[in-house]
Structure formats: structure tokens, C-alpha cells
Design a protein around this motif. Structure first.
Motif, PDB file in Angstrom:
ATOM      1  N   LEU A  91      -4.955  -4.116   3.718  1.00  0.00           N
ATOM      2  CA  LEU A  91      -5.925  -5.203   3.846  1.00  0.00           C
ATOM      3  C   LEU A  91      -6.149  -5.892   2.496  1.00  0.00           C
ATOM      4  N   VAL A  92      -6.391  -5.116   1.468  1.00  0.00           N
ATOM      5  CA  VAL A  92      -6.709  -5.674   0.152  1.00  0.00           C
ATOM      6  C   VAL A  92      -5.544  -6.498  -0.378  1.00  0.00           C
ATOM      7  N   VAL A  93      -4.334  -5.968  -0.257  1.00  0.00           N
ATOM      8  CA  VAL A  93      -3.168  -6.678  -0.785  1.00  0.00           C
ATOM      9  C   VAL A  93      -2.879  -7.936   0.029  1.00  0.00           C
ATOM     10  N   SER A  94      -2.901  -7.819   1.342  1.00  0.00           N
ATOM     11  CA  SER A  94      -2.529  -8.971   2.172  1.00  0.00           C
ATOM     12  C   SER A  94      -3.591 -10.067   2.177  1.00  0.00           C
ATOM     13  N   ARG A  95      -4.839  -9.684   2.058  1.00  0.00           N
ATOM     14  CA  ARG A  95      -5.903 -10.669   2.210  1.00  0.00           C
ATOM     15  C   ARG A  95      -6.491 -11.175   0.902  1.00  0.00           C
ATOM     16  N   TYR A  96      -6.513 -10.308  -0.109  1.00  0.00           N
ATOM     17  CA  TYR A  96      -7.255 -10.672  -1.319  1.00  0.00           C
ATOM     18  C   TYR A  96      -6.440 -10.719  -2.604  1.00  0.00           C
ATOM     19  N   LEU A  97      -5.350  -9.986  -2.684  1.00  0.00           N
ATOM     20  CA  LEU A  97      -4.663  -9.887  -3.965  1.00  0.00           C
ATOM     21  C   LEU A  97      -3.277 -10.490  -3.990  1.00  0.00           C
ATOM     22  N   GLY A  98      -2.460 -10.158  -3.045  1.00  0.00           N
ATOM     23  CA  GLY A  98      -1.049 -10.519  -3.102  1.00  0.00           C
ATOM     24  C   GLY A  98      -0.295  -9.434  -3.862  1.00  0.00           C
ATOM     25  N   PRO A  99       0.808  -8.965  -3.331  1.00  0.00           N
ATOM     26  CA  PRO A  99       1.514  -7.832  -3.951  1.00  0.00           C
ATOM     27  C   PRO A  99       2.059  -8.136  -5.337  1.00  0.00           C
ATOM     28  N   GLU A 100       2.412  -9.386  -5.605  1.00  0.00           N
ATOM     29  CA  GLU A 100       2.997  -9.705  -6.908  1.00  0.00           C
ATOM     30  C   GLU A 100       1.976  -9.624  -8.034  1.00  0.00           C
ATOM     31  N   ASP A 101       0.715  -9.828  -7.733  1.00  0.00           N
ATOM     32  CA  ASP A 101      -0.322  -9.813  -8.767  1.00  0.00           C
ATOM     33  C   ASP A 101      -0.648  -8.412  -9.269  1.00  0.00           C
ATOM     34  N   PHE A 102      -0.521  -7.449  -8.415  1.00  0.00           N
ATOM     35  CA  PHE A 102      -0.938  -6.090  -8.749  1.00  0.00           C
ATOM     36  C   PHE A 102       0.161  -5.093  -8.373  1.00  0.00           C
ATOM     37  N   ALA A 103       1.400  -5.440  -8.672  1.00  0.00           N
ATOM     38  CA  ALA A 103       2.551  -4.640  -8.242  1.00  0.00           C
ATOM     39  C   ALA A 103       2.452  -3.190  -8.691  1.00  0.00           C
ATOM     40  N   CYS A 104       2.066  -2.950  -9.924  1.00  0.00           N
ATOM     41  CA  CYS A 104       1.992  -1.564 -10.416  1.00  0.00           C
ATOM     42  C   CYS A 104       0.922  -0.769  -9.672  1.00  0.00           C
ATOM     43  N   ALA A 105      -0.229  -1.381  -9.464  1.00  0.00           N
ATOM     44  CA  ALA A 105      -1.301  -0.697  -8.745  1.00  0.00           C
ATOM     45  C   ALA A 105      -0.886  -0.416  -7.303  1.00  0.00           C
ATOM     46  N   VAL A 106      -0.223  -1.368  -6.675  1.00  0.00           N
ATOM     47  CA  VAL A 106       0.233  -1.193  -5.296  1.00  0.00           C
ATOM     48  C   VAL A 106       1.277  -0.076  -5.227  1.00  0.00           C
ATOM     49  N   MET A 107       2.184  -0.036  -6.198  1.00  0.00           N
ATOM     50  CA  MET A 107       3.181   1.038  -6.224  1.00  0.00           C
ATOM     51  C   MET A 107       2.509   2.393  -6.399  1.00  0.00           C
ATOM     52  N   GLU A 108       1.473   2.457  -7.212  1.00  0.00           N
ATOM     53  CA  GLU A 108       0.738   3.714  -7.412  1.00  0.00           C
ATOM     54  C   GLU A 108       0.069   4.160  -6.116  1.00  0.00           C
ATOM     55  N   VAL A 109      -0.554   3.219  -5.409  1.00  0.00           N
ATOM     56  CA  VAL A 109      -1.184   3.544  -4.122  1.00  0.00           C
ATOM     57  C   VAL A 109      -0.120   4.047  -3.147  1.00  0.00           C
ATOM     58  N   ASP A 110       0.992   3.325  -3.038  1.00  0.00           N
ATOM     59  CA  ASP A 110       2.059   3.719  -2.114  1.00  0.00           C
ATOM     60  C   ASP A 110       2.615   5.093  -2.453  1.00  0.00           C
TER      61      ASP A 110
ATOM     62  N   ILE B 251      -5.999   9.701   4.600  1.00  0.00           N
ATOM     63  CA  ILE B 251      -4.770   9.066   4.104  1.00  0.00           C
ATOM     64  C   ILE B 251      -4.540   7.738   4.830  1.00  0.00           C
ATOM     65  N   ASP B 252      -4.702   7.745   6.144  1.00  0.00           N
ATOM     66  CA  ASP B 252      -4.542   6.519   6.924  1.00  0.00           C
ATOM     67  C   ASP B 252      -5.571   5.460   6.512  1.00  0.00           C
ATOM     68  N   LEU B 253      -6.767   5.901   6.194  1.00  0.00           N
ATOM     69  CA  LEU B 253      -7.812   4.992   5.732  1.00  0.00           C
ATOM     70  C   LEU B 253      -7.385   4.291   4.441  1.00  0.00           C
ATOM     71  N   VAL B 254      -6.877   5.053   3.488  1.00  0.00           N
ATOM     72  CA  VAL B 254      -6.437   4.463   2.223  1.00  0.00           C
ATOM     73  C   VAL B 254      -5.270   3.509   2.455  1.00  0.00           C
ATOM     74  N   ALA B 255      -4.334   3.900   3.315  1.00  0.00           N
ATOM     75  CA  ALA B 255      -3.194   3.026   3.618  1.00  0.00           C
ATOM     76  C   ALA B 255      -3.675   1.718   4.252  1.00  0.00           C
ATOM     77  N   GLY B 256      -4.592   1.805   5.188  1.00  0.00           N
ATOM     78  CA  GLY B 256      -5.115   0.608   5.840  1.00  0.00           C
ATOM     79  C   GLY B 256      -5.904  -0.283   4.892  1.00  0.00           C
ATOM     80  N   LEU B 257      -6.716   0.324   4.058  1.00  0.00           N
ATOM     81  CA  LEU B 257      -7.480  -0.447   3.080  1.00  0.00           C
ATOM     82  C   LEU B 257      -6.561  -1.138   2.082  1.00  0.00           C
ATOM     83  N   ALA B 258      -5.552  -0.410   1.609  1.00  0.00           N
ATOM     84  CA  ALA B 258      -4.616  -1.000   0.649  1.00  0.00           C
ATOM     85  C   ALA B 258      -3.896  -2.192   1.275  1.00  0.00           C
TER      86      ALA B 258
END
Length: 152
Positions: free
Chosen positions: A110-129, A101-108
């Protein structure tokens, strides 16, 4: 011109290389890295659009091993992460499950902060959270049950 996003393989390699774990924590990560990669190769295509499925099929014709992680990027990773912390991929061992679980949280993160931006993939980020929250709640309940079973 936009900068191409790194592949999932590059993201995972970078992520696991930066983990400060030692001892038992390192062993858990060494277990989870290939498990996550196997999950991605097995289940990752479920979130792909038809053109990406075709691209993946072509890549698998040339080199099947690791094709999904090799050609897909951060966009695809954020959509596939929730399934890794759901049955049947979620580990039974409570300590390993917490690490997963911690691995998925850390990866998410990293991916959002470094490569995607939360506004671009808000629904996917909400699903992960939401999936992380459910998994952590279930972990707490399972820990309580295990503790109760031991102390009866």
C-alpha cells in the motif's frame, strides 16, 4: 506544490478499515493493530534523522501518546516496517505470526503503490522484501518443526 503525505496514523487507520477479515482473522488484526502502533512508538525513532528526532521530541512534549504515528508519514513507515517482523516483536504463535507477516507485506505494498513509488525508496523496499522473505522462510521451518513434534 507537492501534496503532503498522510501521517502513519492515517495510513494505518485506512489500512485496517479496509481489511475484509471476519471472525478469527478480525481478532488477529485487532491484536496486531495496537501491537504495531506500540512498536512504532517504541522503535520508530531509530530510523529518524536528527531533525525528525527533534520534531518528534517536541510533539511528545505536547502529547506523548501516538506522537510518532501522528506526525511521521509513509517515508518513515517504510523504514520502520522490517523491525516489526523480527524478534522481539515477531509473535510466537504461528498463525498470529503469519498474520503479522502478511500485515507488513500488505502495508508495504500500500505505502509503495499509493504514497512513495518504488524508485524513490528502493533500498527501503528491498529491506522490507528481504525481511518478509526471511520471516516467511522461518515460519515454514517452524511449522514443519511443530508438525514433526506433533506427529513425532
Amino acid at each position: 506544490m507537492t501534496t503532503p503525505r498522510p501521517s502513519i496514523d492515517q495510513i494505518l487507520t485506512q489500512f485496517f478499515a479496509r481489511q475484509p477479515a471476519t471472525g478469527v482473522g478480525r481478532r488477529r488484526l485487532h491484536f496486531l493493530d495496537p501491537l504495531l502502533r506500540r512498536y512504532l512508538e517504541t522503535e520508530g525513532s531509530r530510523s529518524l534523522t536528527t531533525p525528525l528526532l527533534a520534531q518528534l521530541a517536541i510533539e511528545r512534549e505536547f502529547e506523548p501518546a501516538g506522537a510518532f504515528a501522528r506526525i511521521m508519514n509513509a517515508d518513515d513507515l517504510i523504514y520502520t516496517l522490517p523491525g516489526f517482523i523480527e524478534p522481539p516483536w515477531l509473535q510466537e504463535n504461528l498463525l498470529l505470526r503469519k498474520a503479522q507477516i502478511d500485515l507488513v507485506a500488505g502495508l508495504a505494498t500500500l505505502v509503495v503503490s499509493r504514497y512513495l513509488g518504488p524508485e524513490d525508496f528502493a533500498c527501503a523496499v528491498m529491506e522490507v522484501d528481504a525481511t518478509i522473505s526471511r520471516a516467511r522462510l522461518q515460519l515454514r521451518e517452524d511449522r514443519r518443526a511443530a508438525q514433526f513434534d506433533r506427529h513425532g
